[in-house]
Scaffold this motif. Structure first.
Motif, PDB file in Angstrom:
ATOM      1  N   GLN A  33       4.536  36.734 -32.096  1.00  0.00           N
ATOM      2  CA  GLN A  33       4.119  36.463 -33.518  1.00  0.00           C
ATOM      3  C   GLN A  33       2.634  36.375 -33.260  1.00  0.00           C
ATOM      4  N   LEU A  34       3.187  34.887 -32.669  1.00  0.00           N
ATOM      5  CA  LEU A  34       0.876  34.312 -32.750  1.00  0.00           C
ATOM      6  C   LEU A  34       0.020  34.806 -31.994  1.00  0.00           C
ATOM      7  N   TYR A  35       0.307  35.744 -30.865  1.00  0.00           N
ATOM      8  CA  TYR A  35      -0.340  36.728 -29.529  1.00  0.00           C
ATOM      9  C   TYR A  35      -0.959  37.924 -31.004  1.00  0.00           C
ATOM     10  N   ASN A  36      -0.420  38.020 -32.135  1.00  0.00           N
ATOM     11  CA  ASN A  36      -0.405  38.983 -32.996  1.00  0.00           C
ATOM     12  C   ASN A  36      -1.691  38.834 -33.818  1.00  0.00           C
ATOM     13  N   ARG A  37      -1.408  37.759 -34.352  1.00  0.00           N
ATOM     14  CA  ARG A  37      -2.568  36.730 -34.887  1.00  0.00           C
ATOM     15  C   ARG A  37      -3.944  36.084 -34.126  1.00  0.00           C
ATOM     16  N   LEU A  38      -3.177  35.480 -33.040  1.00  0.00           N
ATOM     17  CA  LEU A  38      -5.002  35.586 -32.118  1.00  0.00           C
ATOM     18  C   LEU A  38      -5.356  36.015 -31.756  1.00  0.00           C
ATOM     19  N   LEU A  39      -5.422  37.814 -31.564  1.00  0.00           N
ATOM     20  CA  LEU A  39      -5.475  38.993 -30.802  1.00  0.00           C
ATOM     21  C   LEU A  39      -6.391  39.638 -32.163  1.00  0.00           C
ATOM     22  N   GLN A  40      -5.970  39.076 -33.584  1.00  0.00           N
ATOM     23  CA  GLN A  40      -6.829  39.739 -34.685  1.00  0.00           C
ATOM     24  C   GLN A  40      -7.689  38.451 -34.814  1.00  0.00           C
ATOM     25  N   ILE A  41      -7.650  37.335 -34.778  1.00  0.00           N
ATOM     26  CA  ILE A  41      -8.955  36.511 -34.653  1.00  0.00           C
ATOM     27  C   ILE A  41     -10.204  36.819 -33.100  1.00  0.00           C
ATOM     28  N   GLU A  42      -9.669  36.912 -32.432  1.00  0.00           N
ATOM     29  CA  GLU A  42     -10.710  36.998 -30.980  1.00  0.00           C
ATOM     30  C   GLU A  42      -9.503  37.809 -29.844  1.00  0.00           C
ATOM     31  N   TYR A  43     -10.354  39.226 -29.649  1.00  0.00           N
ATOM     32  CA  TYR A  43      -9.503  40.091 -28.703  1.00  0.00           C
ATOM     33  C   TYR A  43      -9.827  39.315 -27.264  1.00  0.00           C
ATOM     34  N   SER A  44      -9.464  39.431 -26.107  1.00  0.00           N
ATOM     35  CA  SER A  44      -9.922  39.802 -25.000  1.00  0.00           C
ATOM     36  C   SER A  44      -8.493  40.384 -23.968  1.00  0.00           C
ATOM     37  N   PRO A  45      -9.138  40.978 -23.088  1.00  0.00           N
ATOM     38  CA  PRO A  45      -7.983  41.368 -22.521  1.00  0.00           C
ATOM     39  C   PRO A  45      -6.975  40.446 -22.200  1.00  0.00           C
ATOM     40  N   VAL A  46      -6.703  40.006 -21.720  1.00  0.00           N
ATOM     41  CA  VAL A  46      -6.526  39.269 -20.834  1.00  0.00           C
ATOM     42  C   VAL A  46      -5.064  37.982 -21.732  1.00  0.00           C
ATOM     43  N   THR A  47      -5.552  38.261 -23.401  1.00  0.00           N
ATOM     44  CA  THR A  47      -4.598  37.981 -24.271  1.00  0.00           C
ATOM     45  C   THR A  47      -4.049  38.864 -24.650  1.00  0.00           C
ATOM     46  N   ALA A  48      -5.030  40.072 -24.782  1.00  0.00           N
ATOM     47  CA  ALA A  48      -3.861  41.867 -25.127  1.00  0.00           C
ATOM     48  C   ALA A  48      -2.527  41.545 -23.375  1.00  0.00           C
ATOM     49  N   LEU A  49      -2.658  41.436 -22.784  1.00  0.00           N
ATOM     50  CA  LEU A  49      -1.411  41.899 -21.664  1.00  0.00           C
ATOM     51  C   LEU A  49      -0.686  40.056 -22.099  1.00  0.00           C
ATOM     52  N   ASN A  50      -0.992  39.513 -21.836  1.00  0.00           N
ATOM     53  CA  ASN A  50      -0.147  38.648 -22.567  1.00  0.00           C
ATOM     54  C   ASN A  50       1.137  38.905 -23.907  1.00  0.00           C
ATOM     55  N   ARG A  51      -0.542  39.548 -24.672  1.00  0.00           N
ATOM     56  CA  ARG A  51       0.952  40.192 -25.512  1.00  0.00           C
ATOM     57  C   ARG A  51       1.366  41.039 -25.599  1.00  0.00           C
ATOM     58  N   THR A  52       1.149  41.574 -24.590  1.00  0.00           N
ATOM     59  CA  THR A  52       2.620  42.264 -23.734  1.00  0.00           C
ATOM     60  C   THR A  52       3.646  42.544 -23.375  1.00  0.00           C
ATOM     61  N   TYR A  53       3.692  41.164 -23.005  1.00  0.00           N
ATOM     62  CA  TYR A  53       4.658  40.728 -21.613  1.00  0.00           C
ATOM     63  C   TYR A  53       5.720  40.478 -22.406  1.00  0.00           C
ATOM     64  N   ALA A  54       4.784  39.045 -24.270  1.00  0.00           N
ATOM     65  CA  ALA A  54       5.691  38.740 -24.516  1.00  0.00           C
ATOM     66  C   ALA A  54       6.679  40.367 -25.494  1.00  0.00           C
TER      67      ALA A  54
END
Lengths: 113, 413
Positions: free
Chosen positions: B319-340
């Motif tokens: 859920q923290l990644y879901n929020r973070l991605l709404q503030i700022e997208y980055s490919p690494v964040t997107a990949l980490n979010r998918t791992y979570a």
């Protein structure tokens, strides 16, 4: 890239009462769905959910109360996505959790001023 | 520390301190003179220490020699004395008696002042970052080019143009006013964040340099945290993030310098002191009215310091990644979010999401899919790992990926 507005509609009045756990589960579905759009770098704005009730202002200062008797489905919220085409936006909308309560998503291209 | 390691190490830690003090003394118009003096000092050190061995206190030696070189320069250069000495702020006396204050306090003050001068709005963000790395962190042009995956010439030009701009605008190196803090703190934080990432995720196998970078980032952020005017919730959030990540520094490489991924780390090697410090700064950061990306990243990092692999942990991280991605997208964040997501919702759901990411030219994307397909479709897992191996540029990564491929293939037979 173009912006598309998602308008979420459902018959909120006639939903079965849900437990806090069920509500939590629904919230998670929404958050994961929005997070998934953001993860594709296709979210312009998560938008907002709307509270029930409201007013409608008509010509000649006629103000009526919502919810609105003439329509069954109410707007429950909106989000804005950015995609290259309408088809792509529609593809994203297909994952929306609103379908679980029989609602729908209206997808509209935003025409920038 | 061996002598051949010591000079690069001191260059890394001391170069920028002396530069900051001298720049603050001379003003932004004469950065080159400050740079020449400090470079000469290090050159003298490498020659003299090689011949005569190390002085008792190498840092003090560097300070004394750079002070003397500055004084010599002032004496020698009449023009400089006429033009600059009147502008030198902290002395009204003649140049021979000029006091060059290399105390901890003045170094800290000068660095803080430099940080804000470099992040002046008259230069572009990318130039601010390059110049910060150069002047505040003592990075060479090569290293900066590496960090930004571009070539030396581009960085060289970028730095010089930025310096010219600062000189044209006559930007002063002084304690930042409150309005400047509001305007420029975000850039300062971005720079520190990138600096830390460069150290933490760098492809370099040189552990000493990598640790130095992380420590430098932590120290510069701490400078902001310790100053009342810059001690904002965001600064605390960034500092918390840095502490949490750094707590795993000793656990994430083995004796051979190979990476150990999070899941396989010996949690006993996690540094509790840094975790506790991080928790303190995270608490301080919660006074924010609006949460920044550093808040979300710090909270994610906090949950990663939780040693128990529970459902709650991964659901919260997701859920923290879901929020973070709404503030700022980055490919690494997107990949980490998918791992979570895989940890919280299962691998099948994560594969569907991963394949939507359209990051097939990213080696980490294929590593992630390799991981997700393992035990579900091992053949596909191997294909993705092979693709990742092909795309990866770092030998450390290649070794790690090869291990996974090997494991999957022996498992099959």
């Amino acid at each position: 890239m173009k912006d598309f507005l998602f308008v979420f509609r459902a018959d909120y009045a006639n939903q079965p009462k849900s437990s806090p756990e069920e509500m939590q589960a629904v919230t998670k579905l929404w958050m994961d769905w929005i997070g998934g759009i953001a993860a594709q770098n296709k979210l312009t704005s998560a938008g907002n959910r709307l509270t029930s009730g409201g007013k409608v202002v008509r010509p000649k200062n006629v103000v009526t109360d919502g919810p609105y008797t003439e329509i069954k489905e109410l707007i429950g919220g909106y989000s804005i996505v950015k995609t290259a085409t309408m088809d792509e936006a529609v593809e994203i909308a297909k994952g929306c959790p609103i379908f679980m309560i029989g609602g729908n998503v209206e997808v509209r291209e935003i025409n920038p001023m | 520390m061996e002598q051949k390691e010591l000079i690069p190490h001191l260059f890394r830690t001391e170069y920028r301190k002396i530069i900051a003090v001298l720049c603050k003394l001379f003003g932004i118009e004469h950065i080159e003179i400050a740079e020449d003096i400090v470079s000469d000092t290090f050159l003298a050190a490498s020659e003299l220490w090689g011949l005569k061995g190390l002085p008792e206190n190498p840092t003090a030696w560097l300070y004394t020699v750079s002070k003397n070189k500055t004084k010599d320069y002032l004496k020698r250069n009449a023009l400089f004395v006429q033009k600059i000495s009147p502008a030198v702020k902290y002395t009204s006396v003649k140049s021979e008696e000029l006091e060059i204050d290399l105390s901890v306090k003045n170094i800290n003050d000068s660095q803080l002042a430099m940080m804000f001068a470099v992040c002046h709005p008259c230069i572009s963000t990318e130039s601010q970052i390059a110049l910060s790395l150069n002047l505040l962190c003592g990075f060479g042009v090569d290293e900066i080019a590496n960090a930004f995956l571009t070539n030396k010439e581009v960085i060289y030009k970028r730095i010089n143009r930025a310096k010219e701009k600062l000189q044209i605008e006559k930007v002063k190196i002084e304690q930042p006013a409150l309005t400047e803090i509001n305007d420029r703190l975000a850039t300062v934080l971005t720079t520190l964040y990138l600096l830390f990432n460069e150290g933490y995720y760098s492809a370099s196998q040189d552990e000493i340099i990598r640790k130095d970078l992380c420590i430098e980032a932590m120290r510069l952020t701490l400078l902001l945290q310790e100053n009342d005017n810059t001690n904002t919730p965001e600064v605390n959030a960034l500092l918390a993030l840095i502490c949490f990540h750094s707590s795993r520094f000793d656990a994430r490489t083995n004796d051979k310098g190979e990476m150990i991924l999070y899941d396989d780390q010996d949690t006993n090697l996690w540094n509790d002191e840094l975790i506790n410090k991080g928790a303190y700064y995270l608490k301080e950061s919660s006074k924010a009215e609006e949460l920044s990306k550093y808040h979300y990243e710090a909270a994610i990092a906090y949950w990663h310091t939780n040693k128990n692999d529970t459902k709650e942990k991964w659901e919260t991280i997701l859920q923290l990644y879901n929020r973070l991605l709404q503030i700022e997208y980055s490919p690494v964040t997107a990949l980490n979010r998918t791992y979570a997501l895989a940890k919280a919702n299962g691998k099948e759901a994560a594969i569907v999401e991963a394949e939507k990411l359209a990051l097939s030219d990213n080696h980490l994307y294929h590593s992630l899919l390799g991981n997700l397909y393992t035990d579900i479709n091992d053949e596909k897992a191997v294909e993705h790992y092979q693709q990742s191996f092909k795309l990866s540029k770092s030998s450390i990564d290649k070794t790690t990926i090869a291990k996974y491929i090997n494991k999957l293939q022996t498992h099959k037979n």
